[in-house]
Structures are given as structure tokens and as C-alpha cells.
Write an enzyme that holds these catalytic residues in place. Structure first.
Site, PDB file in Angstrom:
ATOM      1  N   ASN A   9       0.960  -1.295   0.142  1.00 23.35           N
ATOM      2  CA  ASN A   9      -0.047  -0.014  -0.097  1.00 23.35           C
ATOM      3  C   ASN A   9       0.896   1.199  -0.007  1.00 23.35           C
ATOM      4  O   ASN A   9       1.354   1.490   1.230  1.00 23.35           O
ATOM      5  CB  ASN A   9      -0.769   0.000   1.349  1.00 23.35           C
ATOM      6  N   TRP A  10       0.961   1.857  -1.217  1.00 22.29           N
ATOM      7  CA  TRP A  10       1.495   3.218  -1.162  1.00 22.29           C
ATOM      8  C   TRP A  10       1.049   4.402  -0.440  1.00 22.29           C
ATOM      9  O   TRP A  10       1.909   5.337  -0.599  1.00 22.29           O
ATOM     10  CB  TRP A  10       2.033   3.291  -2.921  1.00 22.29           C
ATOM     11  N   LYS A  11       0.232   4.330  -0.079  1.00 23.41           N
ATOM     12  CA  LYS A  11      -0.782   5.336   0.329  1.00 23.41           C
ATOM     13  C   LYS A  11      -0.500   6.748  -0.399  1.00 23.41           C
ATOM     14  O   LYS A  11      -0.423   6.475  -1.718  1.00 23.41           O
ATOM     15  CB  LYS A  11       0.077   5.774   1.896  1.00 23.41           C
ATOM     16  N   HIS A  96      -9.487   1.002   5.408  1.00 24.32           N
ATOM     17  CA  HIS A  96      -8.212   1.282   5.925  1.00 24.32           C
ATOM     18  C   HIS A  96      -8.371   2.004   7.086  1.00 24.32           C
ATOM     19  O   HIS A  96      -9.241   2.995   7.101  1.00 24.32           O
ATOM     20  CB  HIS A  96      -7.243   2.033   5.083  1.00 24.32           C
ATOM     21  N   GLU A  98      -6.648   4.533   8.310  1.00 30.52           N
ATOM     22  CA  GLU A  98      -6.531   5.909   7.822  1.00 30.52           C
ATOM     23  C   GLU A  98      -7.847   6.449   7.395  1.00 30.52           C
ATOM     24  O   GLU A  98      -8.171   7.683   7.502  1.00 30.52           O
ATOM     25  CB  GLU A  98      -5.304   6.224   6.806  1.00 30.52           C
ATOM     26  N   GLU A 181      -5.061  -4.801  11.116  1.00 28.02           N
ATOM     27  CA  GLU A 181      -3.861  -3.884  11.073  1.00 28.02           C
ATOM     28  C   GLU A 181      -4.160  -3.006  12.297  1.00 28.02           C
ATOM     29  O   GLU A 181      -5.066  -2.121  12.360  1.00 28.02           O
ATOM     30  CB  GLU A 181      -3.852  -2.847   9.946  1.00 28.02           C
ATOM     31  N   GLY A 187       2.724   2.585  10.717  1.00 33.36           N
ATOM     32  CA  GLY A 187       3.655   3.755  10.611  1.00 33.36           C
ATOM     33  C   GLY A 187       4.263   3.949  11.832  1.00 33.36           C
ATOM     34  O   GLY A 187       4.844   5.142  11.961  1.00 33.36           O
ATOM     35  N   SER A 226       3.659  -1.545  10.346  1.00 33.62           N
ATOM     36  CA  SER A 226       5.031  -1.921  10.638  1.00 33.62           C
ATOM     37  C   SER A 226       5.810  -3.106  10.043  1.00 33.62           C
ATOM     38  O   SER A 226       6.742  -3.573  10.872  1.00 33.62           O
ATOM     39  CB  SER A 226       5.552  -1.218  11.992  1.00 33.62           C
ATOM     40  N   GLY A 247       3.059  -1.142   4.319  1.00 36.13           N
ATOM     41  CA  GLY A 247       3.060   0.161   3.848  1.00 36.13           C
ATOM     42  C   GLY A 247       4.446   0.936   3.571  1.00 36.13           C
ATOM     43  O   GLY A 247       4.924   0.687   2.605  1.00 36.13           O
ATOM     44  N   GLY A 248       4.988   1.420   4.438  1.00 33.77           N
ATOM     45  CA  GLY A 248       6.375   2.226   4.303  1.00 33.77           C
ATOM     46  C   GLY A 248       7.344   1.277   3.449  1.00 33.77           C
ATOM     47  O   GLY A 248       8.109   1.880   2.639  1.00 33.77           O
TER      48      GLY A 248
END
Ligand code: 13P
Length: 265
Positions: A9-11, A96, A98, A181, A187, A226, A247-248
Site C-alpha cells: 500500500n503506497w498510500k 483502511h 486511515e 492492522e 507507521g 510496521s 505500507g512504508g
């Protein structure tokens, strides 16, 4: 869908050139015919087309980070399931954290998005997870283990039941993946321990088989929060972990490649 799943997931990151470079680098590292696990790239809408070109000829799937709950019409700023299919997506992330916590999406909206998406032919990754406050409250307020578990599982139970109640069993097993999640691990670099992951994934499996006695057992459950090259082996060794939502670390071709290779062994 019996393979393990690795979703990047590149957000809200990357411009067109960067997206082309990253998707191309992932394909080069993996090789076009890599299929030891299913890989899905989930870039922002603006680079879907670029990434579609970057991964063409490979076994990597394309996904979207969100989708709207109507087919078309006067909904300024929204993007529908048929549009995502047209852009080459076969997956959409729904619910998600977020979007739940920053944008304020409700369980009801999430269910509408999920239902319309699967009816159009998109596969859905439904995200669920408790906040830090909910986890701490469950630990602080409970007098015994069973109350602690009940409090801890309660947000997950609500999110899953509200999204999936009364759905057709076939659709559940073919078109839906659950991603656990924990909000406090997203993150933050904070890791859920193996026993924390096992406890929640075990509960999700129990709930799915209770709701869908015939096929609940075949729904994939991913872990996210993470996920890194340094913890992927530990996470994948936990029971009921069928893959990861990254993610990151999915923004680095090298790290994402190493994560994929650790999953698809
Ligand atoms: P991080 O891997 O950056 O913690 O993000 C997890 C996530 O939200 C994936 O959807």
C-alpha cells in the site's frame, strides 16, 4: 486463492516517474513469471495507469486504496468500482484505518463500498483493527482473562460483523481478504508481538467460521502494521497469517522484494 498474499500500500506517495521506476524495479527483481506468492501493488489513483504499464506481463496484480459506493453519477471527487476495473485494478482496499480515523468513514459506508465492489468483480481487502486506547482499556479495565479478550476482540468483531453480515459464503471465500492492522502499529515502528497477532488472527478465524460455517475457514487473513524485512519471517510464522499488508517498506523496491521472497518460500 491458496497462495500467500503480499500487498504493497503506497498510500499518498510517489509521482508518475517514481511510480514507474518502483514498479519496474520490483518486476525486474522478482522476474516476470514470479508466482510463489500473489503480489498486489496499491498505488494512488493518479499513477494507476503508470503502474499498470510497469507491471504488465508480470503476475503482479493492481489494486486501489479506496473505492466509492455508487456506480457513477454526481459524486465529485469519487472513483467507482467500474472505473477501477477499467484502470486495470482487480483489488480494492476498503476500511483502511486511515480512512476510518482521518476521513471518518463509518462501518455502514464501508459495507456499501465492499458490497458494490464485489458485485462489480473487484476483490476486496477489508481492514480491521483496534486503536491503542481500545487495547489499553481492555488490559486496564478487565478483571479476568475472558473479559480482557471480550473487550479486546469487540472492535474487531463489530467491524467484521457490520461489513460482512448476511453475505453469500461463496463471495466471502473468493472475493474477500481480511487485513488485521492494529492502528497503534501502523507507521509507528511498534510491532505487535507474535502472541498478540496469533490471538487476534485466531479470533478472526473463529468469528469467520461462526459466521460462515462452510467457507469461513478459507478466507485469507493478512497482518499489517510496521511490517519490515527484519520482522517478516517472525510474522509469517504465526498461525493464521496468510500474508501481509505493507505500507512504508513497500516504497523501497529492495525491501519489498525481500519481504516478498520471505513470504513466497
Ligand atoms: P506501515 O507498514 O507503514 O506501518 O503501514 C501499514 C499499513 O497501513 C498498510 O496498509
Amino acid at each position: 486463492m491458496d497462495k500467500k498474499l503480499v500487498v504493497g500500500n503506497w498510500k499518498m506517495n510517489l509521482l508518475r516517474e517514481e511510480a514507474l521506476e518502483l514498479s519496474g524495479a520490483i518486476v525486474s527483481l522478482l522476474g516476470e513469471d514470479y508466482d510463489a506468492c500473489q503480489v498486489v501493488l496499491v498505488p494512488p489513483y493518479t499513477v494507476l495507469d503508470v503502474v499498470r504499464r510497469g507491471i504488465s506481463g508480470s503476475n503482479i496484480d493492481l489494486g486501489a486504496q479506496n473505492v466509492f459506493s455508487r456506480m457513477s453519477g454526481a459524486f465529485t471527487g469519487e472513483v467507482s468500482a467500474p472505473m477501477l476495473l477499467d484502470a486495470g485494478c482487480s483489488w480494492a482496499i476498503v476500511g483502511h484505518s486511515e480512512r476510518r480515523h482521518i476521513i471518518g468513514e463509518t462501518d455502514e459506508q464501508i459495507r456499501e463500498k465492499l458490497l458494490l465492489s464485489i458485485s462489480c468483480g473487484l476483490k476486496v481487502i477489508l481492514c480491521v483493527g483496534e486503536t491503542e486506547v481500545q487495547r489499553e482499556e481492555a488490559i486496564r479495565e478487565s478483571e479476568d482473562i475472558s473479559t480482557r479478550k471480550e473487550m479486546l476482540f469487540s472492535p474487531i468483531k463489530t467491524q467484521i460483523k457490520n461489513a460482512l453480515h448476511d453475505l453469500d459464503e461463496e463471495r466471502i471465500s473468493e472475493d474477500i481478504v481480511i487485513a488485521y492492522e492494529p492502528v497503534w502499529a501502523i507507521g509507528t515502528g511498534k510491532n505487535a508481538t507474535s502472541s498478540e497477532i496469533a490471538e487476534i488472527h485466531g479470533y478472526i478465524r473463529e468469528l469467520l467460521t461462526e459466521m460462515f460455517p462452510r467457507l469461513g475457514d478459507s478466507v485469507k487473513i493478512l497482518y499489517g502494521g510496521s511490517v519490515k524485512t527484519g520482522n517478516i519471517k517472525r510474522i509469517m510464522s504465526v498461525d493464521e497469517v496468510d500474508g501481509v499488508l505493507v505500507g512504508g517498506e513497500s516504497l523501497s523496491a529492495d525491501s519489498f522484494f525481500r519481504i516478498i521472497k520471505s513470504v513466497g518460500v
